[in-house]
Design a protein around this motif. Structure first.
Motif, PDB file in Angstrom:
ATOM      1  N   SER A   1      25.089  24.435 -28.884  1.00 61.53           N
ATOM      2  CA  SER A   1      26.408  24.283 -28.712  1.00 61.53           C
ATOM      3  C   SER A   1      27.243  23.825 -29.931  1.00 61.53           C
ATOM      4  O   SER A   1      28.019  24.461 -30.538  1.00 61.53           O
TER       5      SER A   1
ATOM      6  N   THR B   1      15.722  19.107 -22.644  1.00 64.64           N
ATOM      7  CA  THR B   1      16.559  20.226 -22.260  1.00 64.64           C
ATOM      8  C   THR B   1      18.024  20.000 -22.501  1.00 64.64           C
ATOM      9  O   THR B   1      18.689  20.960 -23.060  1.00 64.64           O
TER      10      THR B   1
ATOM     11  N   HIS C   1      18.607  19.983 -26.315  1.00 63.97           N
ATOM     12  CA  HIS C   1      18.442  21.167 -26.764  1.00 63.97           C
ATOM     13  C   HIS C   1      19.782  22.149 -26.626  1.00 63.97           C
ATOM     14  O   HIS C   1      20.416  22.709 -27.615  1.00 63.97           O
ATOM     15  N   ASP C   2      20.287  22.045 -25.377  1.00 66.80           N
ATOM     16  CA  ASP C   2      21.374  23.080 -25.173  1.00 66.80           C
ATOM     17  C   ASP C   2      22.671  22.450 -25.772  1.00 66.80           C
ATOM     18  O   ASP C   2      23.385  22.977 -26.339  1.00 66.80           O
TER      19      ASP C   2
END
Length: 294
Positions: free
Chosen positions: A230, A222, A225-226
């Motif tokens: 970005s 998670t 992925h973020d």
């Protein structure tokens, strides 16, 4: 504004991921260098525009720019520029799937660099040679090349150790060693962040996403992925390695019974292949997405 100042600013913008602005500034500087009949400035701008064309998927335009750059550098007596232009021509050949031609161009570039005592340049091209070997599945040979490049970069004290770190990380990932891959990739990421090079951080984050999937660490997934989304937004420069690694991440997620995570990774792969203009790869990824939505 002096054209050399414009060219220098264009290069800085490219490193920061401001690729469209950099390309426009390179083109403006090139016009001015031509008016002044300065072959060195022409060569540098042609190389920058060639890289921009390559990243946009305009491979014919890139080929033309790299050859013009090589001629400009040769006319100006700048061996390092000739080596850089040959190296990028080799990268272009690899992108087209012409691996034999790519290896020959890399060997020519290394030979030219070594003839002039250009150790930094020779090492940079060897890294590209290793990538070609890896793409051919010649993993043991690629590993040996990347180890040599890393050792030389550390000896020379250059910041270029980041590239063999990335490539060794990808190699370890392909070899089923995600823990070792993650360590190398985190080292590379720190170097990119410390030097302010935004352009390649997204690719490293996607590789770390694949490591998280292989390790079954979904909390790390998670976060990565973020971070990947970005970073890719800050520097929207597509690359085949990013796309392929995102597909690998999806495979790990799917094998672990995590369809939502697999879809996240495939969405990255789809965007990359689409930006690269590879219609067959886009169709393949969309087929996989359709199966996951059933």
């Amino acid at each position: 504004v002096a054209p050399e100042a414009m060219r220098t600013l264009a290069f800085a913008w490219w490193q920061q991921g401001r690729c469209d602005e950099a390309e426009a500034l390179y083109a403006d500087a090139l016009t001015r260098f031509r008016a002044l009949e300065q072959p060195l400035g022409i060569g540098r701008c042609e190389l920058g525009l060639g890289i921009a064309a390559y990243q946009r998927g305009d491979l014919d335009g890139a080929e033309l720019r790299f050859e013009r750059a090589r001629r400009g550098f040769a006319e100006g007596g700048v061996l390092r520029g000739v080596v850089d232009a040959l190296g990028w021509a080799g990268i272009l050949s690899r992108r087209r799937g012409h691996n034999g031609e790519a290896l020959q161009r890399f060997e020519d570039a290394v030979g030219a660099a070594e003839s002039g005592g250009l150790r930094f340049a020779a090492n940079a091209v060897r890294n590209s040679l290793g990538v070609t070997l890896r793409s051919q599945g010649r993993l043991a040979e690629a590993d040996a090349v990347f180890q040599q490049v890393l050792a030389e970069a550390e000896l020379l004290g250059s910041g270029e150790a980041v590239w063999p770190c990335i490539n060794l990380g990808l190699l370890r990932l392909e070899a089923g060693e995600p823990g070792r891959a993650s360590s190398l990739l985190h080292r590379a990421l720190r170097m990119l962040e410390d030097s302010g090079r935004v352009t390649f951080q997204g690719g490293v984050r996607v590789a770390l996403l694949a490591c998280a999937g292989a390790l079954g660490d979904w909390e790390a997934w998670t976060a990565e992925h973020d971070a990947a989304l970005s970073a890719l937004e800050r520097s929207p420069v597509p690359h085949p390695d990013i796309a392929a690694t995102a597909e690998r991440a999806a495979e790990h997620a799917q094998a672990a019974g995590r369809p939502a995570e697999a879809r996240q990774a495939l969405a990255i792969a789809e965007a990359q292949w689409s930006a690269l203009g590879d219609a067959d790869a886009v169709d393949r990824v969309r087929d996989r997405l359709a199966l996951l939505r059933r």
